[in-house]
Write a protein that holds these residues in place. Sequence first.
Motif, PDB file in Angstrom:
ATOM      1  N   THR A 256       0.700  -1.314   0.024  1.00  0.00           N
ATOM      2  CA  THR A 256       0.061  -0.020  -0.061  1.00  0.00           C
ATOM      3  C   THR A 256       0.878   1.277   0.057  1.00  0.00           C
ATOM      4  O   THR A 256       1.846   1.441   0.878  1.00  0.00           O
ATOM      5  CB  THR A 256      -0.951  -0.069   1.210  1.00  0.00           C
ATOM      6  OG1 THR A 256      -1.671  -1.239   1.294  1.00  0.00           O
ATOM      7  CG2 THR A 256      -1.994   1.205   1.410  1.00  0.00           C
ATOM      8  N   GLY A 257       0.398   2.125  -0.985  1.00  0.00           N
ATOM      9  CA  GLY A 257       1.255   3.357  -1.075  1.00  0.00           C
ATOM     10  C   GLY A 257       2.685   3.467  -1.670  1.00  0.00           C
ATOM     11  O   GLY A 257       3.250   4.519  -1.750  1.00  0.00           O
ATOM     12  N   LYS A 258       2.975   2.180  -2.111  1.00  0.00           N
ATOM     13  CA  LYS A 258       4.226   2.091  -2.918  1.00  0.00           C
ATOM     14  C   LYS A 258       4.197   2.110  -4.352  1.00  0.00           C
ATOM     15  O   LYS A 258       3.131   1.410  -4.857  1.00  0.00           O
ATOM     16  CB  LYS A 258       5.250   0.888  -1.994  1.00  0.00           C
ATOM     17  CG  LYS A 258       5.447   1.036  -0.492  1.00  0.00           C
ATOM     18  CD  LYS A 258       6.210   2.316  -0.296  1.00  0.00           C
ATOM     19  CE  LYS A 258       6.480   2.168   1.371  1.00  0.00           C
ATOM     20  NZ  LYS A 258       7.239   3.322   1.626  1.00  0.00           N
ATOM     21  N   SER A 259       5.360   2.109  -4.953  1.00  0.00           N
ATOM     22  CA  SER A 259       5.339   2.035  -6.340  1.00  0.00           C
ATOM     23  C   SER A 259       6.051   0.630  -6.600  1.00  0.00           C
ATOM     24  O   SER A 259       7.096   0.208  -5.981  1.00  0.00           O
ATOM     25  CB  SER A 259       6.179   3.201  -7.106  1.00  0.00           C
ATOM     26  OG  SER A 259       6.286   2.667  -8.581  1.00  0.00           O
ATOM     27  N   ALA A 260       5.500  -0.118  -7.814  1.00  0.00           N
ATOM     28  CA  ALA A 260       6.261  -1.399  -8.110  1.00  0.00           C
ATOM     29  C   ALA A 260       7.802  -1.451  -8.543  1.00  0.00           C
ATOM     30  O   ALA A 260       8.414  -2.316  -8.695  1.00  0.00           O
ATOM     31  CB  ALA A 260       5.433  -2.192  -8.943  1.00  0.00           C
ATOM     32  N   HIS A 282       4.543   6.254 -11.064  1.00  0.00           N
ATOM     33  CA  HIS A 282       3.885   5.094 -11.869  1.00  0.00           C
ATOM     34  C   HIS A 282       3.801   3.872 -11.142  1.00  0.00           C
ATOM     35  O   HIS A 282       4.406   3.394 -10.304  1.00  0.00           O
ATOM     36  CB  HIS A 282       4.492   4.946 -13.142  1.00  0.00           C
ATOM     37  CG  HIS A 282       4.543   6.262 -14.209  1.00  0.00           C
ATOM     38  ND1 HIS A 282       5.263   6.627 -15.361  1.00  0.00           N
ATOM     39  CD2 HIS A 282       3.465   7.261 -14.294  1.00  0.00           C
ATOM     40  CE1 HIS A 282       5.229   7.522 -15.868  1.00  0.00           C
ATOM     41  NE2 HIS A 282       4.060   8.072 -15.207  1.00  0.00           N
ATOM     42  N   TYR A 283       3.126   2.871 -11.552  1.00  0.00           N
ATOM     43  CA  TYR A 283       2.669   1.659 -10.863  1.00  0.00           C
ATOM     44  C   TYR A 283       2.510   1.704  -9.565  1.00  0.00           C
ATOM     45  O   TYR A 283       3.158   0.944  -8.768  1.00  0.00           O
ATOM     46  CB  TYR A 283       3.823   0.673 -11.227  1.00  0.00           C
ATOM     47  CG  TYR A 283       4.202   0.432 -12.774  1.00  0.00           C
ATOM     48  CD1 TYR A 283       3.446  -0.494 -13.580  1.00  0.00           C
ATOM     49  CD2 TYR A 283       4.912   1.238 -13.406  1.00  0.00           C
ATOM     50  CE1 TYR A 283       3.446  -0.559 -14.675  1.00  0.00           C
ATOM     51  CE2 TYR A 283       5.263   1.107 -14.930  1.00  0.00           C
ATOM     52  CZ  TYR A 283       4.544   0.164 -15.649  1.00  0.00           C
ATOM     53  OH  TYR A 283       4.765  -0.303 -16.867  1.00  0.00           O
ATOM     54  N   HIS A 309      -5.659   0.712  -6.711  1.00  0.00           N
ATOM     55  CA  HIS A 309      -6.133   0.513  -5.165  1.00  0.00           C
ATOM     56  C   HIS A 309      -5.069  -0.006  -4.281  1.00  0.00           C
ATOM     57  O   HIS A 309      -4.243  -0.391  -4.554  1.00  0.00           O
ATOM     58  CB  HIS A 309      -7.309  -0.789  -5.341  1.00  0.00           C
ATOM     59  CG  HIS A 309      -8.128  -0.764  -4.294  1.00  0.00           C
ATOM     60  ND1 HIS A 309      -7.689  -1.514  -2.889  1.00  0.00           N
ATOM     61  CD2 HIS A 309      -9.125  -0.578  -4.328  1.00  0.00           C
ATOM     62  CE1 HIS A 309      -8.538  -1.457  -2.176  1.00  0.00           C
ATOM     63  NE2 HIS A 309      -9.737  -0.859  -2.727  1.00  0.00           N
ATOM     64  N   PRO A 310      -5.526   0.819  -2.841  1.00  0.00           N
ATOM     65  CA  PRO A 310      -4.367   0.611  -1.899  1.00  0.00           C
ATOM     66  C   PRO A 310      -4.213  -0.955  -1.556  1.00  0.00           C
ATOM     67  O   PRO A 310      -2.985  -1.413  -1.261  1.00  0.00           O
ATOM     68  CB  PRO A 310      -4.957   1.368  -0.662  1.00  0.00           C
ATOM     69  CG  PRO A 310      -6.141   2.260  -1.399  1.00  0.00           C
ATOM     70  CD  PRO A 310      -6.461   1.623  -2.685  1.00  0.00           C
ATOM     71  N   GLY A 311      -5.011  -1.647  -1.754  1.00  0.00           N
ATOM     72  CA  GLY A 311      -5.102  -3.286  -1.501  1.00  0.00           C
ATOM     73  C   GLY A 311      -4.820  -3.743  -0.068  1.00  0.00           C
ATOM     74  O   GLY A 311      -4.627  -2.584   0.852  1.00  0.00           O
ATOM     75  N   LEU A 322       1.211 -11.060   0.157  1.00  0.00           N
ATOM     76  CA  LEU A 322       0.879 -10.422  -1.177  1.00  0.00           C
ATOM     77  C   LEU A 322      -0.328  -9.246  -0.657  1.00  0.00           C
ATOM     78  O   LEU A 322      -0.422  -9.143   0.292  1.00  0.00           O
ATOM     79  CB  LEU A 322       0.418 -11.451  -2.190  1.00  0.00           C
ATOM     80  CG  LEU A 322       1.228 -12.489  -2.493  1.00  0.00           C
ATOM     81  CD1 LEU A 322       0.468 -13.509  -3.368  1.00  0.00           C
ATOM     82  CD2 LEU A 322       2.543 -12.101  -3.667  1.00  0.00           C
ATOM     83  N   TYR A 323      -0.564  -8.469  -1.809  1.00  0.00           N
ATOM     84  CA  TYR A 323      -1.410  -7.552  -1.366  1.00  0.00           C
ATOM     85  C   TYR A 323      -2.826  -7.598  -2.551  1.00  0.00           C
ATOM     86  O   TYR A 323      -2.492  -7.818  -3.760  1.00  0.00           O
ATOM     87  CB  TYR A 323      -1.066  -6.250  -1.702  1.00  0.00           C
ATOM     88  CG  TYR A 323       0.182  -5.820  -0.763  1.00  0.00           C
ATOM     89  CD1 TYR A 323      -0.276  -5.015   0.453  1.00  0.00           C
ATOM     90  CD2 TYR A 323       1.456  -6.238  -0.674  1.00  0.00           C
ATOM     91  CE1 TYR A 323       0.304  -5.046   1.610  1.00  0.00           C
ATOM     92  CE2 TYR A 323       2.307  -6.215   0.199  1.00  0.00           C
ATOM     93  CZ  TYR A 323       1.996  -5.468   1.577  1.00  0.00           C
ATOM     94  OH  TYR A 323       2.961  -5.182   2.420  1.00  0.00           O
ATOM     95  N   SER A 324      -3.947  -7.605  -1.968  1.00  0.00           N
ATOM     96  CA  SER A 324      -5.172  -7.749  -2.765  1.00  0.00           C
ATOM     97  C   SER A 324      -5.505  -6.434  -3.675  1.00  0.00           C
ATOM     98  O   SER A 324      -4.734  -5.676  -3.530  1.00  0.00           O
ATOM     99  CB  SER A 324      -6.430  -7.704  -1.637  1.00  0.00           C
ATOM    100  OG  SER A 324      -6.661  -6.588  -1.074  1.00  0.00           O
TER     101      SER A 324
END
Length: 379
Positions: A256-260, A282-283, A309-311, A322-324
């Motif tokens: 949540t709140g981070k970029s890939a 981005h991402y 979405h924050p997930g 993992l994140y939903s």
Amino acid sequence: MGKLRGLSLFANVGVAEAYFEELGIDICIANEIDFDRARFYQDIYKNTNMICGDITDDAVRDKIIKESIEKNVDFIIATPPCQGMSEAGLRLEFDPRNQLVTYAIDVIKHIKPKFVLLENVPKQLTTKIKYGDRIVLIPEYIKAELGQEYNFNKETLVMAKDYGVPQLRERNIFLLVRKDLPYIWEFPKKQKEITLREAIGDLPSLDPYLREGMNLTLTKFPQFEEKRKAALEVSKWHYPPTHSWKQVEWMMHTPTGKSAIYNEKFYPQKADGTPIKAHHNHYRRLKWDMPCRTITQNNGVISSLACVHPGRPYKNACGDILYSDARVLTIYELLIVMSLPLNWPIPEWATETFIRKVIGEGIPSRLVREIMNSLLIQL
């Protein structure tokens, strides 16, 4: 004073006007150059006379002016295209779109309405246009043309998050009152911020639909159908966005709140493993405990600016975290963060891509409602 009778210039699909009928504002005439946007607008606001055409065309502009005078228009809302100035755009010097404000000013000078709302991005304050044989800042031009007839608001920069909108979205808005009137039009008192958690945190979780097809979707997300049905019980607009598996997998490993782009392994990459060059926003997943970042017209694409979405964290069968909700916001969630009415009658013929684009280019409806109400309580 009775109902305000209005003209909407560069009307888009009428996002700004969503609460006008509730406020007692009658938009008699609207102008939009794009046929599909004009059609969308007309489907929603059936009593408005939509003039579809290019405002730079003298014949079109004359028609707007003539019919506005005939209908005793006393309020104009004008929202010229911002792409030439937007932080998300190329920002070419002397982008032709930046000159479109001059045509709005021409209409205002001919109609002489009592009140005017002129909206654009903050960059408008430092953007220059051609004015006769001079180069001037847009605010300087506007005040040179209208300053003799109108009083302007003192503070022009406003954040949507300060007026009950769960989205940051900063805007520059000029509020004009004709000098023969006794009213003072400024922004109203700020309101409590609404976080994304407060706005959409209670909505059912959704898995994305994978572009590769239903078989892979169900393989990767066994609860896909169950979640989809639960979401559709909330709204027909709360349905799974479609994404490619590779992008979904990157976002499943993004907190949540981070970029890939900062992931150690599952980062945006080409087929040969070469990292994809991207902006730090981005991402990026949104944050739960603050308002949504500014919604852009490209809000349906994971690689766009902070629109995922924050997930929520969960563990898979292997014990990995993992994140939903590895997806962009649904259209229903967009309605919420743009503060549009949840029963806003989106035409059935409009495609998802088109809906996302026109909503992303709109002014948050509640922001406009609060600003207009600060004037209406004086009337």
